[in-house]
Scaffold this motif. Sequence first.
Motif, mmCIF file in Angstrom:
data_model
loop_
_atom_site.group_PDB
_atom_site.id
_atom_site.type_symbol
_atom_site.label_atom_id
_atom_site.label_comp_id
_atom_site.label_asym_id
_atom_site.label_seq_id
_atom_site.Cartn_x
_atom_site.Cartn_y
_atom_site.Cartn_z
ATOM 1 N N LYS A 38 0.829 -1.212 0.000
ATOM 2 C CA LYS A 38 0.000 0.000 0.000
ATOM 3 C C LYS A 38 0.862 1.261 0.000
ATOM 4 N N TYR A 39 2.001 1.234 0.703
ATOM 5 C CA TYR A 39 2.914 2.384 0.679
ATOM 6 C C TYR A 39 3.434 2.629 -0.730
ATOM 7 N N MET A 40 3.818 1.557 -1.415
ATOM 8 C CA MET A 40 4.352 1.688 -2.774
ATOM 9 C C MET A 40 3.278 2.233 -3.723
ATOM 10 N N GLN A 41 2.061 1.721 -3.594
ATOM 11 C CA GLN A 41 0.970 2.168 -4.465
ATOM 12 C C GLN A 41 0.645 3.635 -4.239
ATOM 13 N N THR A 42 0.544 4.030 -2.988
ATOM 14 C CA THR A 42 0.218 5.424 -2.673
ATOM 15 C C THR A 42 1.310 6.364 -3.162
ATOM 16 N N SER A 43 2.561 6.009 -2.942
ATOM 17 C CA SER A 43 3.641 6.896 -3.390
ATOM 18 C C SER A 43 3.700 6.953 -4.916
ATOM 19 N N ALA A 44 3.470 5.832 -5.604
ATOM 20 C CA ALA A 44 3.484 5.832 -7.074
ATOM 21 C C ALA A 44 2.361 6.714 -7.624
ATOM 22 N N GLU A 45 1.211 6.694 -6.976
ATOM 23 C CA GLU A 45 0.107 7.554 -7.395
ATOM 24 C C GLU A 45 0.474 9.025 -7.261
ATOM 25 N N ASN A 46 1.415 9.327 -6.376
ATOM 26 C CA ASN A 46 1.893 10.698 -6.172
ATOM 27 C C ASN A 46 3.218 10.958 -6.885
ATOM 28 N N ASN A 47 3.541 10.107 -7.873
ATOM 29 C CA ASN A 47 4.753 10.243 -8.693
ATOM 30 C C ASN A 47 6.043 10.160 -7.898
ATOM 31 N N ILE A 48 6.037 9.348 -6.865
ATOM 32 C CA ILE A 48 7.255 9.038 -6.120
ATOM 33 C C ILE A 48 7.444 7.530 -6.237
ATOM 34 N N TYR A 49 8.537 7.138 -6.863
ATOM 35 C CA TYR A 49 8.781 5.736 -7.179
ATOM 36 C C TYR A 49 9.882 5.184 -6.288
ATOM 37 N N THR A 50 9.991 3.871 -6.240
ATOM 38 C CA THR A 50 10.892 3.247 -5.279
ATOM 39 C C THR A 50 11.789 2.222 -5.956
ATOM 40 N N THR A 51 13.062 2.266 -5.590
ATOM 41 C CA THR A 51 14.029 1.236 -5.963
ATOM 42 C C THR A 51 14.561 0.628 -4.677
ATOM 43 N N PHE A 52 14.538 -0.691 -4.610
ATOM 44 C CA PHE A 52 15.104 -1.404 -3.472
ATOM 45 C C PHE A 52 16.418 -2.028 -3.900
ATOM 46 N N LYS A 86 9.533 -8.738 -4.228
ATOM 47 C CA LYS A 86 8.807 -9.006 -5.476
ATOM 48 C C LYS A 86 7.361 -8.556 -5.373
ATOM 49 N N THR A 87 6.757 -8.732 -4.214
ATOM 50 C CA THR A 87 5.370 -8.312 -4.018
ATOM 51 C C THR A 87 5.252 -6.799 -4.002
ATOM 52 N N ILE A 88 6.068 -6.127 -3.201
ATOM 53 C CA ILE A 88 5.882 -4.682 -3.029
ATOM 54 C C ILE A 88 6.435 -3.861 -4.186
ATOM 55 N N THR A 89 7.204 -4.472 -5.082
ATOM 56 C CA THR A 89 7.659 -3.735 -6.261
ATOM 57 C C THR A 89 6.786 -4.036 -7.475
ATOM 58 N N ASN A 90 5.681 -4.704 -7.261
ATOM 59 C CA ASN A 90 4.736 -4.983 -8.345
ATOM 60 C C ASN A 90 3.817 -3.773 -8.521
ATOM 61 N N VAL A 91 4.448 -2.608 -8.603
ATOM 62 C CA VAL A 91 3.762 -1.327 -8.687
ATOM 63 C C VAL A 91 4.462 -0.503 -9.768
ATOM 64 N N ARG A 92 3.717 0.335 -10.446
ATOM 65 C CA ARG A 92 4.294 1.200 -11.491
ATOM 66 C C ARG A 92 5.495 1.964 -10.930
ATOM 67 N N GLY A 93 6.616 1.891 -11.636
ATOM 68 C CA GLY A 93 7.805 2.656 -11.285
ATOM 69 C C GLY A 93 8.699 2.044 -10.230
ATOM 70 N N ALA A 94 8.313 0.908 -9.662
ATOM 71 C CA ALA A 94 9.124 0.279 -8.615
ATOM 72 C C ALA A 94 10.003 -0.815 -9.229
ATOM 73 N N ASN A 95 11.174 -1.006 -8.640
ATOM 74 C CA ASN A 95 12.068 -2.075 -9.082
ATOM 75 C C ASN A 95 12.993 -2.467 -7.938
ATOM 76 N N TYR A 96 13.764 -3.523 -8.175
ATOM 77 C CA TYR A 96 14.705 -3.947 -7.141
ATOM 78 C C TYR A 96 15.922 -4.609 -7.752
ATOM 79 N N TYR A 97 16.997 -4.580 -6.988
ATOM 80 C CA TYR A 97 18.258 -5.230 -7.322
ATOM 81 C C TYR A 97 18.737 -5.930 -6.056
ATOM 82 N N SER A 98 19.582 -6.893 -6.227
ATOM 83 C CA SER A 98 20.152 -7.590 -5.082
ATOM 84 C C SER A 98 21.664 -7.628 -5.246
#
Length: 150
Positions: free
Chosen positions: A84-98, A111-123
């Motif tokens: 929900k944090y990722m979705q709300t921030s993406a709706e406000n044009n703030i994206y997340t990289t983990f 994998k679950t929380i980056t299933n949002v527009r503009g989110a991604n992750y690396y390890s």
Amino acid sequence: VIFNSTAQIATYLNKKGDTDINSLKNHILEITATGGTNFEAGYQSALNVFDNLGTIEDGYQNRIIVITDAMPNIGTTDKVGLLKYMQTSAENNIYTTFIGVGLDFNTEVIKTITNVRGANYYSVSSEEEFNTLFSENGFQREFFSIPAWR
């Protein structure tokens, strides 16, 4: 923003020309891992940094970069709540990289929380991988260089 069991805004965003880069580098190098992983507190504090900016200008990519083991154990810890944090921030044009650090990085949560527009992750599991990631993705490698992998 630095977070473990709680979160602390270490510095607010400034234009690069208005930032003492050496002081910021030294401050980053002083960070040590302690306490738990309160992702909720850290993420909320990062969103507060954006709130402090006022209006977010068009033409810029507004991104929170989270360096974590992705093992939240304090605050909201379930995937749905964090999503929900990722979705709300993406709706406000703030994206997340983990950027997941360590061998125990919890990819299931990420994998679950980056299933949002503009989110991604690396390890990454070493300093070399960390530096390669930042140099390949246009970040300033020397800014994030850490003398000893922790």
